[in-house]
Design an enzyme around this catalytic site. Structure first.
Site, PDB file in Angstrom:
ATOM      1  N   LYS A  79       9.624  13.220  -0.046  1.00 45.21           N
ATOM      2  CA  LYS A  79      10.240  11.988  -0.567  1.00 45.21           C
ATOM      3  C   LYS A  79       9.917  11.844  -2.058  1.00 45.21           C
ATOM      4  O   LYS A  79      10.809  11.613  -2.878  1.00 45.21           O
ATOM      5  CB  LYS A  79       9.747  10.758   0.219  1.00 45.21           C
ATOM      6  CG  LYS A  79      10.341   9.458  -0.328  1.00 45.21           C
ATOM      7  CD  LYS A  79       9.875   8.197   0.393  1.00 45.21           C
ATOM      8  CE  LYS A  79      10.394   6.953  -0.349  1.00 45.21           C
ATOM      9  NZ  LYS A  79       9.910   5.686   0.172  1.00 45.21           N
ATOM     10  N   ASP A 101       9.459  -2.132  -9.990  1.00 41.91           N
ATOM     11  CA  ASP A 101      10.435  -2.993  -9.336  1.00 41.91           C
ATOM     12  C   ASP A 101      11.566  -2.089  -8.896  1.00 41.91           C
ATOM     13  O   ASP A 101      12.097  -1.298  -9.683  1.00 41.91           O
ATOM     14  CB  ASP A 101      10.956  -4.101 -10.249  1.00 41.91           C
ATOM     15  CG  ASP A 101      11.644  -5.178  -9.417  1.00 41.91           C
ATOM     16  OD1 ASP A 101      10.959  -5.828  -8.607  1.00 41.91           O
ATOM     17  OD2 ASP A 101      12.866  -5.349  -9.538  1.00 41.91           O
ATOM     18  N   SER A 102      11.898  -2.188  -7.624  1.00 40.43           N
ATOM     19  CA  SER A 102      12.846  -1.224  -7.096  1.00 40.43           C
ATOM     20  C   SER A 102      13.754  -1.877  -6.086  1.00 40.43           C
ATOM     21  O   SER A 102      13.504  -2.994  -5.641  1.00 40.43           O
ATOM     22  CB  SER A 102      12.077  -0.063  -6.456  1.00 40.43           C
ATOM     23  OG  SER A 102      11.041  -0.564  -5.641  1.00 40.43           O
ATOM     24  N   GLY A 127      10.561  -0.075   4.169  1.00 38.79           N
ATOM     25  CA  GLY A 127      11.817  -0.672   3.699  1.00 38.79           C
ATOM     26  C   GLY A 127      13.035  -0.061   4.372  1.00 38.79           C
ATOM     27  O   GLY A 127      13.090   0.092   5.593  1.00 38.79           O
ATOM     28  N   TYR A 128      14.000   0.302   3.554  1.00 32.69           N
ATOM     29  CA  TYR A 128      15.277   0.818   4.062  1.00 32.69           C
ATOM     30  C   TYR A 128      15.240   2.329   4.299  1.00 32.69           C
ATOM     31  O   TYR A 128      16.286   2.942   4.540  1.00 32.69           O
ATOM     32  CB  TYR A 128      16.403   0.472   3.069  1.00 32.69           C
ATOM     33  CG  TYR A 128      16.517  -1.014   2.775  1.00 32.69           C
ATOM     34  CD1 TYR A 128      17.246  -1.853   3.616  1.00 32.69           C
ATOM     35  CD2 TYR A 128      15.892  -1.580   1.672  1.00 32.69           C
ATOM     36  CE1 TYR A 128      17.348  -3.217   3.363  1.00 32.69           C
ATOM     37  CE2 TYR A 128      15.987  -2.941   1.400  1.00 32.69           C
ATOM     38  CZ  TYR A 128      16.711  -3.754   2.248  1.00 32.69           C
ATOM     39  OH  TYR A 128      16.812  -5.099   1.990  1.00 32.69           O
ATOM     40  N   PRO A 150       0.814  -1.222   0.000  1.00 33.23           N
ATOM     41  CA  PRO A 150       0.000   0.000   0.000  1.00 33.23           C
ATOM     42  C   PRO A 150       0.849   1.275   0.000  1.00 33.23           C
ATOM     43  O   PRO A 150       0.393   2.334  -0.440  1.00 33.23           O
ATOM     44  CB  PRO A 150      -0.833  -0.111   1.280  1.00 33.23           C
ATOM     45  CG  PRO A 150      -0.151  -1.125   2.126  1.00 33.23           C
ATOM     46  CD  PRO A 150       0.663  -2.007   1.228  1.00 33.23           C
TER      47      PRO A 150
END
Ligand code: IMP
Length: 198
Positions: free
Chosen positions: A174, A69-70, A152-153, A10
């Site tokens: 961001k 895709d990342s 994530g990171y 999401p």
């Protein structure tokens, strides 16, 4: 036009829908159209994996599908975790993968912790046409997490351009500099160029 996002994330949906709404495109999750596709990401590049995911969801739903895709590429680790970012260390949570990353970088001093996030976007239409784009964002891996936003990171990815980590940045901040934000803006141009007659 409605695009099915080939993802169950999401966070990605929120980041993508803001930008794609500028094209009058509405983005929905697979689950919103009753599709649950588990695509094996067998590609060796972000672009290949994005296309694999978008094509699989287009075929399952019969609707136009879009995939991102990342991943994170850390120079001191030879570009790892790269396309394996979501499965790094075979660990199953963002916190565990981030801790593993920090552990692998323990001996790497400040100044040698450069990294970049990369995002490849692919959209596949039911008639087989595709639109693709890519974007990246340069940063450094901190020694400890900072901030609560994002996923994530994000808490260990410091962006000099922002003067903060992605997790300390507001969503708009961001999006303005992120790999996905940049890939999406490139996607807007590619879409307008290729499909402007639609
Ligand atoms: P994907 O869903 O297969 O593309 O996996 C991407 C993985 O890369 C995610 O699970 C995250 O670990 C990482 N990643 C990608 N984009 C971001 C981001 O914007 N912030 C933090 N981590 C990200």
């Amino acid at each position: 036009m409605k695009l099915v996002l080939a993802s169950k994330n999401p966070h990605k949906l929120r980041e993508m829908e803001t930008i794609l709404s500028q094209l009058g495109l509405e983005v929905v999750l697979e689950s919103d159209v009753g599709v649950d596709v588990d695509v094996e990401e067998t590609g060796t590049t972000f672009a290949e994996n994005a296309l694999l995911k978008a094509r699989a969801v287009m075929e399952a739903s019969g609707m136009a599908a879009i995939a991102d895709d990342s991943g994170l590429m850390v120079d001191a680790l030879g570009g790892a975790p790269g396309v394996y970012s979501a499965r790094y260390g075979h660990l199953d949570s963002d916190q565990a993968r981030t801790a593993y990353l920090l552990h692998n970088l323990e001996q790497v001093p400040a100044g040698e912790r450069s990294a970049r996030f990369v995002s490849a976007i692919a959209c596949v239409l039911p008639d087989g046409r595709t639109v693709t784009a890519q974007g990246s964002c340069e940063g450094e891996i901190l020694f400890a997490p900072r901030g609560e936003n994002g996923f994530g990171y994000d808490p260990v990815f410091y962006v000099p351009e922002l003067g903060k980590t992605f997790a300390e940045a507001a969503p708009d901040e961001k999006n303005a500099v992120s790999h996905r934000g940049r890939a999406l803006h490139a996607f807007l141009s590619a879409w307008k160029e290729n499909l402007h007659a639609e």
